[in-house]
Design a protein around this motif. Structure first.
Motif: not given
Lengths: 173, 103
Positions: B40-50, B16-20, A17-25
């Motif tokens: 972010m939507l996947n993070a919310a889904a993971l919270a529901f599953i948890a 995951l939500f913070a990263v999104g 997830a961190i890699m997703v938000v930091t990639r340029a391509v």
């Protein structure tokens, strides 16, 4: 309960997830997003939700990601887009958003600390698709109908927005 | 306490939500913003599953299905808007220049 797969899949999901938000391509970010979704499917499986894990693989990592790949291919991104993206991703840009999401992370983590630990987590049996289906077509049938309305609305609006996309016709509304 | 406990899953969902959210706030590319929203939507889904695993109830997976259909509709409409903006003569996918849609 399966501990090691959960930890491994969680680590892979967080790093990807961190890699997703930091990639340029865009294509690289997309492939990392597929990794995030697949490892989240593994996390769901470790949490005892095999139905959700399979749906995550089939619908998210399959259908939605194919849609993204299709759009990336249509956009025809090139070397200039990558350079512009690198220019947009200057380190000064990241300060404010990193502060805000770090604040959110700290707030949510301090809230999580107040939750008492689960009493008997070793007795977690998987929740199979049968109980989910019984709920879906029992008390939650209205939600299923609403979800189908939502999907129909998405279909109609995507068709309406995406038609006449090359500007060939004159039939503007 | 087992490592695969719902509390740890909630921790992962928070991360995951913070990263999104970081991606949505910091990136200017519309496509990358949509991908961050998917995270972010996947993070919310993971919270529901948890939560569903915590109380051993199937309602968490029912809500996961709702989030899944929401994400599918959102991706379809968002990508259609991106394609429309791209075909309206925009050279980039900059989110700051989204005023050329014309209706």
């Amino acid at each position: 309960m399966s501990d090691l797969p959960f930890i491994l899949f969680s680590l892979v999901a967080a790093v990807a997830a961190i890699m997703v938000v930091t990639r340029a391509v865009a294509v690289h970010a997309l492939l990392y997003l597929v990794v995030v979704l697949l490892s989240l499917a593994g996390v769901f499986f470790a949490l005892g939700a095999p139905f959700a894990a399979m749906l995550e693989v089939i619908i998210y990592a399959g259908a939605v990601m194919v849609l993204f790949v299709f759009v990336v291919m249509m956009l025809n991104l090139g070397r200039s887009d990558r350079d512009r993206e690198r220019h947009w991703m200057a380190p000064a840009v990241w300060i404010g958003p990193a502060l805000l999401s770090g604040l959110l992370l700290i707030a949510l983590c301090t809230t999580l600390r107040t939750i008492p630990p689960t009493a008997a987590s070793d007795t977690m049996a998987p929740i199979g698709p049968q109980s989910v289906g019984l709920l879906l077509y029992g008390p939650y049938v209205l939600s299923v109908e609403l979800a189908s309305f939502l999907l129909l609305a998405g279909l109609v609006s995507a068709f309406h927005i995406g038609r006449n996309i090359r500007g060939t016709g004159t039939g503007e509304p | 306490m087992s490592a695969a406990s719902p509390t740890h899953a909630l921790l992962l969902a928070t991360l995951l939500f913070a990263v999104g959210m970081l991606g949505v706030l910091a990136r200017r590319n519309l496509l990358l913003m949509l991908m961050s929203i998917e995270i972010m939507l996947n993070a919310a889904a993971l919270a529901f599953i948890a939560a569903g695993a915590r109380w051993h109830a199937a309602q968490g997976q029912v809500m996961f299905l709702m989030i899944l259909s929401l994400a599918a509709a959102e991706a379809a409409v968002g990508l259609a808007i991106i394609l429309r903006l791209h075909s309206a003569g925009r050279p980039t996918l900059d989110a700051d220049t989204g005023n050329r849609l014309k209706g």
